[in-house]
Design a protein around this motif. Structure first.
Motif, PDB file in Angstrom:
ATOM      1  N   ILE A  19       0.842  -1.198   0.000  1.00  0.00           N
ATOM      2  CA  ILE A  19       0.000   0.000   0.000  1.00  0.00           C
ATOM      3  C   ILE A  19       0.877   1.247   0.000  1.00  0.00           C
ATOM      4  N   ALA A  20       1.971   1.232   0.746  1.00  0.00           N
ATOM      5  CA  ALA A  20       2.885   2.373   0.795  1.00  0.00           C
ATOM      6  C   ALA A  20       3.539   2.584  -0.573  1.00  0.00           C
ATOM      7  N   THR A  21       3.905   1.505  -1.252  1.00  0.00           N
ATOM      8  CA  THR A  21       4.526   1.597  -2.570  1.00  0.00           C
ATOM      9  C   THR A  21       3.547   2.196  -3.576  1.00  0.00           C
ATOM     10  N   ILE A  22       2.310   1.729  -3.547  1.00  0.00           N
ATOM     11  CA  ILE A  22       1.299   2.270  -4.458  1.00  0.00           C
ATOM     12  C   ILE A  22       1.040   3.737  -4.141  1.00  0.00           C
ATOM     13  N   PHE A  23       0.981   4.082  -2.876  1.00  0.00           N
ATOM     14  CA  PHE A  23       0.735   5.467  -2.481  1.00  0.00           C
ATOM     15  C   PHE A  23       1.869   6.374  -2.957  1.00  0.00           C
ATOM     16  N   ILE A  24       3.100   5.913  -2.793  1.00  0.00           N
ATOM     17  CA  ILE A  24       4.263   6.698  -3.233  1.00  0.00           C
ATOM     18  C   ILE A  24       4.249   6.839  -4.764  1.00  0.00           C
ATOM     19  N   ALA A  25       3.874   5.760  -5.473  1.00  0.00           N
ATOM     20  CA  ALA A  25       3.802   5.825  -6.933  1.00  0.00           C
ATOM     21  C   ALA A  25       2.731   6.832  -7.365  1.00  0.00           C
ATOM     22  N   GLU A  26       1.606   6.835  -6.677  1.00  0.00           N
ATOM     23  CA  GLU A  26       0.554   7.801  -7.001  1.00  0.00           C
ATOM     24  C   GLU A  26       1.001   9.224  -6.706  1.00  0.00           C
TER      25      GLU A  26
END
Length: 119
Positions: free
Chosen positions: A5-12
């Motif tokens: 979730i943190a990786t997706i959030f950072i990518a967004e």
């Protein structure tokens, strides 16, 4: 799971930052273009007025040309009708009246000379 979730959030966040950056660059370019257009607006108005005058003069020229052609056509038709009447009467009178034929031939000759000098 939290790492995903943190990786997706950072990518967004990266994608959002990139989009914001592109939007800001586009805004600056649009502002620069707007300033250039604002500076050129008086020149553009002058060019458009000149173009309007050119189109108006061209329209007058074309209408004058068509009026000239119509006038010349009418003159040609008038001369053609007069010539046909004269030559028809000459042919008609030549067989019956020799003196009238000579008079008409003289009139035709005078008319031809008159047409040559008036043109």
């Amino acid at each position: 799971m939290y790492l995903f979730i943190a990786t997706i959030f950072i990518a967004e966040l990266i994608i959002a930052a990139t989009l914001i950056n592109f939007i800001l660059k586009a805004d600056r370019k649009v502002c620069e273009l707007n300033n250039k257009v604002t500076e050129l607006k008086p020149y553009i108005e002058d060019w458009l007025k000149s173009f309007k005058d050119v189109v108006y003069n061209l329209q007058n020229t074309v209408s004058s040309f068509f009026a000239f052609v119509k006038r010349k056509r009418d003159q040609f038709l008038t001369k053609l009708i007069i010539s046909l009447v004269i030559y028809a009467s000459l042919i008609f009178f030549k067989g019956r009246f020799k003196k009238a034929a000579a008079i008409f031939q003289t009139l035709v000759l005078l008319k031809d000379y008159w047409d040559e000098f008036t043109i």
